[in-house]
Design a protein around this motif. Structure first.
Motif, PDB file in Angstrom:
ATOM      1  N   LEU A 244       9.243  -9.512   6.953  1.00 48.38           N
ATOM      2  CA  LEU A 244       8.321  -8.434   6.605  1.00 48.38           C
ATOM      3  C   LEU A 244       8.303  -8.277   5.093  1.00 48.38           C
ATOM      4  CD1 LEU A 244       9.414  -5.670   9.178  1.00 48.38           C
ATOM      5  CD2 LEU A 244       7.290  -6.984   9.263  1.00 48.38           C
ATOM      6  N   LYS A 245       7.116  -8.064   4.546  1.00 44.93           N
ATOM      7  CA  LYS A 245       7.020  -7.825   3.099  1.00 44.93           C
ATOM      8  C   LYS A 245       5.766  -6.998   2.829  1.00 44.93           C
ATOM      9  CE  LYS A 245       7.044 -10.147  -1.414  1.00 44.93           C
ATOM     10  NZ  LYS A 245       5.898  -9.388  -1.977  1.00 44.93           N
ATOM     11  N   GLN A 246       5.965  -5.788   2.307  1.00 45.54           N
ATOM     12  CA  GLN A 246       4.822  -4.937   1.990  1.00 45.54           C
ATOM     13  C   GLN A 246       4.130  -5.447   0.739  1.00 45.54           C
ATOM     14  OE1 GLN A 246       4.918  -0.634   2.660  1.00 45.54           O
ATOM     15  NE2 GLN A 246       4.393  -0.334   0.484  1.00 45.54           N
TER      16      GLN A 246
ATOM     17  N   GLY B 244       0.728  -5.147   4.614  1.00 49.94           N
ATOM     18  CA  GLY B 244       1.961  -5.905   4.481  1.00 49.94           C
ATOM     19  C   GLY B 244       1.841  -7.214   5.224  1.00 49.94           C
ATOM     20  N   VAL B 245       2.758  -8.129   4.947  1.00 51.19           N
ATOM     21  CA  VAL B 245       2.748  -9.431   5.599  1.00 51.19           C
ATOM     22  C   VAL B 245       3.841  -9.462   6.663  1.00 51.19           C
ATOM     23  CG1 VAL B 245       2.981 -11.924   5.285  1.00 51.19           C
ATOM     24  CG2 VAL B 245       1.857 -10.543   3.518  1.00 51.19           C
TER      25      VAL B 245
ATOM     26  N   LYS C 104      -1.521  -1.050   7.151  1.00 56.27           N
ATOM     27  CA  LYS C 104      -0.574   0.027   7.431  1.00 56.27           C
ATOM     28  C   LYS C 104      -1.327   1.191   8.069  1.00 56.27           C
ATOM     29  CE  LYS C 104       2.796   1.146   4.779  1.00 56.27           C
ATOM     30  NZ  LYS C 104       3.580   1.661   3.628  1.00 56.27           N
ATOM     31  N   ARG C 105      -0.663   1.858   8.980  1.00 56.10           N
ATOM     32  CA  ARG C 105      -1.247   3.063   9.563  1.00 56.10           C
ATOM     33  C   ARG C 105      -1.267   4.175   8.519  1.00 56.10           C
ATOM     34  NH1 ARG C 105       2.090   3.522  13.143  1.00 56.10           N
ATOM     35  NH2 ARG C 105       1.001   2.802  15.022  1.00 56.10           N
TER      36      ARG C 105
END
Length: 350
Positions: free
Chosen positions: A120-122, A129-130, A156-157
């Motif tokens: 995970l990477k924002q 994000g990825v 993103k929510r």
């Protein structure tokens, strides 16, 4: 509606970036039984002509019990299973790595899939994000038929939600030739080049050689939508034009992959089975009305343990115009006309 007038949510809005956790395993719903009709429709959507996937008799001469379904068709089915859980709220599917086909898929097989979140990477904007996943497809016997890693940009929510600790997985630069899985019984010693359509065997190709596949196909909205529905790919960006400022639906990347692979028959008719994907990138968006053309570069060649079977590593590039055989600019970024850059292994008679 209940007495308090509060609606009960039964629908699935899809996961957002903050809903993922590194290490979680997500089983995907709705197994899919593959039929011969689905294979015929695949060949109607794309000019797919590789002999091993067109003729049971040709496949039997090559040591298989029957003609498998096209490798990319099986890939699309497994990929489609993962979409509701991985990329329903995706902005774009960014790339692939370490993909291997582990056994052929035949008409009558039932496929299911599961994915493990491996990274995970924002993004710096805080709005997306990825998400990195490893997806595995299984047949009705619980045997894995393929595995691949991919990464996807997901909305993103809540843009104000805190970023998770960044975890970016180490991805191998390519699948080693010795790690390719050769289907049991595959034997090209009696391979019929006349029926296959071209005389070129592995020894006829040189590393560094570039092949122009000549033909082009203009994509239609109806065909793209049929393909996306066929693989049960529910990603909103392929169905709903309203979120995009230009009001267009994005062509499913798998549609571009299959079209480019089918076009590559002209020059690579004997690159029969796809055994692995080393890397892949959807370099620029594709829309209905774009005309797809393709060229390939030979990157490597290898022997296998199967009789008469070699492996050829190819870079397959799909474009929508532009200067032929160009890929990236001086800044290292893909040129605007490049749609797909796919590095893969295929099995070919030696």
């Amino acid at each position: 509606m209940p007495k308090d007038k509060t609606p009960r949510v039964k629908t699935n809005p899809g996961r957002f970036f903050e809903d993922y956790t590194v290490g979680e395993v997500i089983p995907h719903a709705v197994p899919r039984t593959i039929s011969g009709g689905e294979r015929a429709l695949y060949h109607a959507l794309y000019p797919a002509r590789h002999a091993l996937y067109s003729s049971d008799e040709f496949a039997r001469v090559c040591g298989l019990p029957a003609s498998p379904v096209d490798d990319l068709m099986a890939f699309h089915v497994v990929f489609g299973k993962s979409v509701p859980d991985i990329s329903l709220n995706a902005v774009a599917n960014l790339g692939y790595a370490e993909a291997r086909w582990l056994r052929p898929v035949y008409a009558g097989d039932t496929l299911r899939a599961s994915s493990e979140v491996i990274g995970l990477k924002q993004n710096s904007s805080g709005k997306t994000g990825v998400v990195y996943v490893r997806t595995t497809g299984f047949n009705q016997h619980g045997l894995p038929v393929m595995e691949f890693k991919r990464w996807v940009m997901v909305r993103k929510r809540d843009p104000e939600a805190p970023a998770p600790e960044a975890v970016v997985p180490d991805l191998a630069p390519h699948v080693a030739a010795e790690d390719l899985v050769i289907p049991a019984g595959l034997d090209f010693t009696q391979y019929d080049f006349g029926l296959a359509g071209e005389p070129h065997r592995l020894s006829d190709y040189e590393v560094g050689e570039v092949i122009d596949h000549v033909d082009g196909v203009t994509l239609e909205e109806a065909e793209h939508m049929m393909a996306t529905r066929l693989w049960q790919n529910t990603s909103k960006t392929h169905f709903d034009a309203t979120p995009r400022a230009d009001g267009k639906r994005l062509i499913y990347g798998g549609h571009v992959i299959s079209m480019a692979r089918a076009l590559s028959f002209n020059g690579l008719a004997n690159a029969q089975m796809i055994a692995g994907i080393n890397a892949g990138a959807h370099a620029n968006p594709c829309f209905a009305g774009d005309t797809v053309r393709a060229w390939s570069e030979v990157l490597d060649k290898a022997e296998t343990r199967a009789p008469g079977v070699g492996a050829i590593r190819l870079r397959l590039v799909a474009t929508k115009g532009g200067e032929p055989f160009t890929l990236k600019g001086e800044d290292g970024k893909y040129l605007p006309h490049v749609l797909l850059d796919l590095d893969y292994w295929a099995l070919m008679p030696v």
